[in-house]
Design a protein around this motif. Structure first.
Motif, PDB file in Angstrom:
ATOM      1  N   ALA A 172      38.915  62.841  42.429  1.00  0.00           N
ATOM      2  CA  ALA A 172      38.419  64.065  43.095  1.00  0.00           C
ATOM      3  C   ALA A 172      38.420  65.304  42.204  1.00  0.00           C
ATOM      4  N   HIS A 173      38.872  65.194  40.949  1.00  0.00           N
ATOM      5  CA  HIS A 173      39.177  66.424  40.204  1.00  0.00           C
ATOM      6  C   HIS A 173      37.986  67.377  40.054  1.00  0.00           C
ATOM      7  N   ASP A 174      36.755  66.836  40.025  1.00  0.00           N
ATOM      8  CA  ASP A 174      35.580  67.708  39.867  1.00  0.00           C
ATOM      9  C   ASP A 174      34.801  67.879  41.177  1.00  0.00           C
ATOM     10  N   ILE A 175      35.461  67.662  42.298  1.00  0.00           N
ATOM     11  CA  ILE A 175      34.748  67.671  43.585  1.00  0.00           C
ATOM     12  C   ILE A 175      34.120  69.038  43.879  1.00  0.00           C
TER      13      ILE A 175
ATOM     14  N   ALA B 254      42.743  61.634  30.753  1.00  0.00           N
ATOM     15  CA  ALA B 254      41.755  60.702  31.323  1.00  0.00           C
ATOM     16  C   ALA B 254      40.425  61.429  31.529  1.00  0.00           C
ATOM     17  N   ASP B 255      40.478  62.648  32.051  1.00  0.00           N
ATOM     18  CA  ASP B 255      39.275  63.456  32.279  1.00  0.00           C
ATOM     19  C   ASP B 255      38.571  63.747  30.954  1.00  0.00           C
ATOM     20  N   SER B 256      39.359  64.133  29.955  1.00  0.00           N
ATOM     21  CA  SER B 256      38.762  64.521  28.672  1.00  0.00           C
ATOM     22  C   SER B 256      38.175  63.315  27.945  1.00  0.00           C
TER      23      SER B 256
ATOM     24  N   CYS C 124      29.620  58.907  38.185  1.00  0.00           N
ATOM     25  CA  CYS C 124      30.108  58.002  37.146  1.00  0.00           C
ATOM     26  C   CYS C 124      31.394  58.551  36.507  1.00  0.00           C
ATOM     27  N   HIS C 125      31.417  59.864  36.267  1.00  0.00           N
ATOM     28  CA  HIS C 125      32.583  60.492  35.639  1.00  0.00           C
ATOM     29  C   HIS C 125      33.828  60.384  36.522  1.00  0.00           C
ATOM     30  N   ALA C 126      33.663  60.500  37.833  1.00  0.00           N
ATOM     31  CA  ALA C 126      34.811  60.409  38.748  1.00  0.00           C
ATOM     32  C   ALA C 126      35.462  59.030  38.647  1.00  0.00           C
TER      33      ALA C 126
HETATM   34 FE   LIG Z   1      36.155  66.122  34.782  1.00  0.00          FE
END
Ligand SMILES: [Fe+2]
Length: 189
Positions: free
Chosen positions: A51-54, A124-126, A25-27
Protein backbone atom coordinates in the motif's frame (compact mmCIF):
# COMPACT_ATOMS: atom_id res chain seq x y z
CA UNK A 1 -10.02 -15.77 3.53
CA UNK A 2 -8.17 -14.03 6.36
CA UNK A 3 -8.59 -10.32 7.12
CA UNK A 4 -5.05 -9.74 5.92
CA UNK A 5 -5.68 -11.50 2.60
CA UNK A 6 -8.92 -9.58 2.17
CA UNK A 7 -7.07 -6.33 2.87
CA UNK A 8 -4.37 -7.16 0.33
CA UNK A 9 -7.06 -7.80 -2.25
CA UNK A 10 -8.72 -4.46 -1.47
CA UNK A 11 -5.41 -2.56 -1.63
CA UNK A 12 -4.66 -4.15 -5.02
CA UNK A 13 -8.11 -3.18 -6.29
CA UNK A 14 -7.61 0.46 -5.23
CA UNK A 15 -4.13 0.63 -6.78
CA UNK A 16 -5.46 -0.90 -10.01
CA UNK A 17 -7.28 2.43 -10.43
CA UNK A 18 -4.09 4.49 -10.45
CA UNK A 19 -3.40 6.53 -13.57
CA UNK A 20 0.32 5.86 -13.12
CA UNK A 21 0.84 2.76 -15.30
CA UNK A 22 3.67 1.27 -13.23
CA UNK A 23 1.80 1.48 -9.89
CA UNK A 24 0.03 -1.94 -9.78
CA UNK A 25 3.18 -3.79 -10.81
CA UNK A 26 5.34 -1.73 -8.42
CA UNK A 27 3.07 -2.51 -5.44
CA UNK A 28 3.33 -6.27 -5.88
CA UNK A 29 6.99 -6.10 -6.86
CA UNK A 30 7.79 -4.13 -3.68
CA UNK A 31 6.10 -6.88 -1.65
CA UNK A 32 8.12 -9.50 -3.55
CA UNK A 33 11.39 -7.68 -2.85
CA UNK A 34 10.44 -7.27 0.81
CA UNK A 35 9.94 -11.03 1.11
CA UNK A 36 13.26 -11.69 -0.62
CA UNK A 37 15.04 -9.33 1.80
CA UNK A 38 13.09 -10.64 4.82
CA UNK A 39 11.13 -13.87 4.31
CA UNK A 40 9.63 -13.49 7.81
CA UNK A 41 8.26 -9.97 7.27
CA UNK A 42 5.14 -9.62 9.42
CA UNK A 43 1.65 -8.80 8.14
CA UNK A 44 1.84 -5.08 8.97
CA UNK A 45 5.03 -4.75 6.95
CA UNK A 46 3.59 -6.75 4.05
CA UNK A 47 0.45 -4.59 3.98
CA UNK A 48 2.58 -1.45 4.04
CA UNK A 49 4.73 -2.75 1.17
CA UNK A 50 1.67 -3.29 -0.98
CA UNK A 51 0.00 0.00 0.00
CA UNK A 52 2.95 2.38 0.35
CA UNK A 53 2.14 4.38 -2.82
CA UNK A 54 -1.65 4.22 -2.50
CA UNK A 55 -1.74 8.04 -2.41
CA UNK A 56 -1.13 7.98 -6.17
CA UNK A 57 -4.21 5.84 -6.84
CA UNK A 58 -6.81 8.38 -5.68
CA UNK A 59 -6.74 11.17 -8.23
CA UNK A 60 -8.94 13.59 -6.22
CA UNK A 61 -6.62 13.71 -3.19
CA UNK A 62 -3.30 12.76 -4.78
CA UNK A 63 -0.30 14.82 -3.64
CA UNK A 64 1.09 16.66 -6.67
CA UNK A 65 4.76 17.20 -7.42
CA UNK A 66 4.03 20.63 -8.93
CA UNK A 67 2.78 21.90 -5.54
CA UNK A 68 6.21 21.42 -3.93
CA UNK A 69 9.55 23.10 -4.56
CA UNK A 70 11.36 20.46 -2.57
CA UNK A 71 11.31 16.81 -3.70
CA UNK A 72 11.71 15.42 -0.16
CA UNK A 73 8.81 17.57 1.11
CA UNK A 74 6.69 16.24 -1.76
CA UNK A 75 7.62 12.65 -0.88
CA UNK A 76 6.84 13.19 2.82
CA UNK A 77 3.37 14.58 1.97
CA UNK A 78 2.81 11.64 -0.42
CA UNK A 79 3.65 9.17 2.35
CA UNK A 80 1.45 10.94 4.93
CA UNK A 81 -1.52 11.00 2.58
CA UNK A 82 -1.00 7.31 1.76
CA UNK A 83 -1.28 6.42 5.45
CA UNK A 84 -4.49 8.48 5.67
CA UNK A 85 -6.02 6.56 2.75
CA UNK A 86 -4.92 3.18 4.09
CA UNK A 87 -6.48 3.59 7.55
CA UNK A 88 -10.19 3.32 6.54
CA UNK A 89 -9.37 0.42 4.20
CA UNK A 90 -7.84 -1.48 7.12
CA UNK A 91 -10.86 -0.65 9.29
CA UNK A 92 -13.29 -1.85 6.64
CA UNK A 93 -11.38 -5.13 6.26
CA UNK A 94 -11.28 -5.79 10.01
CA UNK A 95 -7.58 -5.07 10.49
CA UNK A 96 -7.34 -3.04 13.66
CA UNK A 97 -5.22 -2.29 16.72
CA UNK A 98 -1.46 -2.64 16.64
CA UNK A 99 -1.30 -4.17 13.17
CA UNK A 100 -3.27 -1.29 11.63
CA UNK A 101 -1.25 1.33 13.53
CA UNK A 102 2.02 -0.24 12.43
CA UNK A 103 0.98 -0.59 8.76
CA UNK A 104 -0.03 3.09 8.66
CA UNK A 105 3.13 4.18 10.49
CA UNK A 106 5.26 2.26 7.98
CA UNK A 107 3.51 3.83 4.99
CA UNK A 108 4.05 7.25 6.57
CA UNK A 109 7.82 6.74 6.95
CA UNK A 110 8.47 4.59 3.88
CA UNK A 111 10.52 7.27 2.12
CA UNK A 112 12.87 7.86 5.03
CA UNK A 113 13.02 4.66 7.11
CA UNK A 114 14.60 4.92 10.56
CA UNK A 115 14.02 1.51 12.11
CA UNK A 116 14.48 -2.08 10.95
CA UNK A 117 11.02 -2.53 9.43
CA UNK A 118 10.84 0.82 7.68
CA UNK A 119 14.42 0.43 6.42
CA UNK A 120 13.43 -2.91 4.86
CA UNK A 121 10.40 -1.27 3.25
CA UNK A 122 12.52 1.61 1.96
CA UNK A 123 14.99 -0.85 0.43
CA UNK A 124 12.27 -3.01 -1.14
CA UNK A 125 10.56 0.10 -2.57
CA UNK A 126 13.82 1.52 -3.90
CA UNK A 127 14.97 -1.76 -5.46
CA UNK A 128 11.56 -2.12 -7.07
CA UNK A 129 11.84 1.36 -8.62
CA UNK A 130 14.93 0.13 -10.47
CA UNK A 131 13.44 -3.30 -11.17
CA UNK A 132 10.08 -2.29 -12.68
CA UNK A 133 9.42 1.48 -12.59
CA UNK A 134 12.48 2.91 -14.28
CA UNK A 135 11.67 1.88 -17.89
CA UNK A 136 8.14 3.33 -17.72
CA UNK A 137 9.34 6.42 -15.86
CA UNK A 138 11.95 6.93 -18.58
CA UNK A 139 9.36 6.68 -21.37
CA UNK A 140 7.24 9.32 -19.67
CA UNK A 141 9.83 11.67 -18.16
CA UNK A 142 12.91 11.37 -20.36
CA UNK A 143 16.62 11.04 -19.62
CA UNK A 144 17.36 14.02 -17.34
CA UNK A 145 14.40 13.58 -14.95
CA UNK A 146 14.84 9.78 -14.82
CA UNK A 147 18.51 10.22 -13.99
CA UNK A 148 17.67 12.71 -11.22
CA UNK A 149 15.01 10.37 -9.80
CA UNK A 150 17.31 7.36 -10.07
CA UNK A 151 20.19 9.10 -8.32
CA UNK A 152 17.80 10.11 -5.52
CA UNK A 153 16.62 6.48 -5.28
CA UNK A 154 20.10 4.99 -5.47
CA UNK A 155 21.43 7.24 -2.69
CA UNK A 156 18.81 5.95 -0.25
CA UNK A 157 19.61 2.27 -0.81
CA UNK A 158 21.46 0.29 1.84
CA UNK A 159 24.79 -1.31 0.86
CA UNK A 160 23.02 -4.65 0.49
CA UNK A 161 20.36 -3.19 -1.79
CA UNK A 162 22.98 -1.36 -3.89
CA UNK A 163 24.59 -4.70 -4.64
CA UNK A 164 21.23 -6.03 -5.87
CA UNK A 165 20.50 -2.95 -8.00
CA UNK A 166 24.01 -3.14 -9.50
CA UNK A 167 23.07 -6.46 -11.14
CA UNK A 168 19.94 -5.11 -12.90
CA UNK A 169 20.05 -4.74 -16.67
CA UNK A 170 17.37 -3.54 -19.06
CA UNK A 171 16.18 -4.58 -22.51
CA UNK A 172 17.03 -1.12 -23.76
CA UNK A 173 20.75 -0.31 -23.69
CA UNK A 174 20.10 3.39 -22.93
CA UNK A 175 18.55 2.50 -19.61
CA UNK A 176 21.36 0.20 -18.57
CA UNK A 177 23.72 3.07 -19.44
CA UNK A 178 21.61 5.46 -17.34
CA UNK A 179 21.83 3.11 -14.35
CA UNK A 180 25.58 2.72 -14.77
CA UNK A 181 25.93 6.54 -14.89
CA UNK A 182 23.87 6.83 -11.69
CA UNK A 183 26.07 4.30 -9.91
CA UNK A 184 29.19 6.05 -11.18
CA UNK A 185 27.92 9.54 -10.21
CA UNK A 186 27.06 8.28 -6.74
CA UNK A 187 30.51 6.79 -6.31
CA UNK A 188 32.07 10.02 -7.61
CA UNK A 189 29.99 12.27 -5.35
FE1 LIG B 1 7.18 3.12 -4.15
Amino acid sequence: MSNVDRTKRKIRAVIAGSRVPEDPCHADNTLEWLLRLEPHADDALQLAALAHDIDRAIEASKVKRADFDDYDAFKAAHARNGAKILRPILNACGVAGKMADEACRLVEVHEVGGDRSSDLLKDADSISYFDVNLPLYYQREGWAETKRRSLWGYRRLSARARKIVGTISYGEAAMTRLLQEVIHDKLAG
